[in-house]
Design an enzyme around this catalytic site. Sequence first.
Site, PDB file in Angstrom:
ATOM      1  N   GLY A  57       5.020  -1.728  -5.661  1.00 38.46           N
ATOM      2  CA  GLY A  57       4.475  -2.343  -4.449  1.00 38.46           C
ATOM      3  C   GLY A  57       2.991  -2.626  -4.559  1.00 38.46           C
ATOM      4  N   CYS A  58       2.265  -1.671  -5.102  1.00 42.34           N
ATOM      5  CA  CYS A  58       0.804  -1.830  -5.205  1.00 42.34           C
ATOM      6  C   CYS A  58       0.445  -2.941  -6.182  1.00 42.34           C
ATOM      7  CB  CYS A  58       0.161  -0.508  -5.620  1.00 42.34           C
ATOM      8  SG  CYS A  58       0.444   0.783  -4.381  1.00 42.34           S
TER       9      CYS A  58
END
Length: 157
Positions: free
Chosen positions: A46-47
Amino acid sequence: MSKFPEVGAKAPAFTLKRDGGGAVKLSDFAGKKLVLYFYPKADTSGCTKEAIAFNGLKDAFAKADTAILGVSADPVTAQDKFKAKYDLDFPLGSDETREMLEAYGVWVEKSMYGRKYMGIERATLLIGRDGKVARTWPKVKIPGHAEEVLKAAEALA
């Protein structure tokens, strides 16, 4: 424990270690608009998607006179690797002490598979030229987020 800053509030001052060595401070962005985004951990799925989305729009943000700063609790060495691996073209701040993360109210209790732990809530703030919070996005969902932040930055004088 601090809470997430409200729109119109003065953004809490900070000085953080940053990728590549040295420090990054809120005052470095005085007179500019700043996207300040918090992410849980460098080089996780996600990051990575979020960082690539912001990086892909960096020219449009620059045109809107808006700087970008990503912050996590990762050590600078992890930030350096993350930045180099994805060719990110904006600074990454490291808050291993979690003082700044707590001041911004993003160091929170989280829960995964029934286990409770402390971690960073994915969140973004748009700080105006006056150093005040212009817009907030608590509990960010990644798809379309960078584009939404860009629209807000373009609309902000």
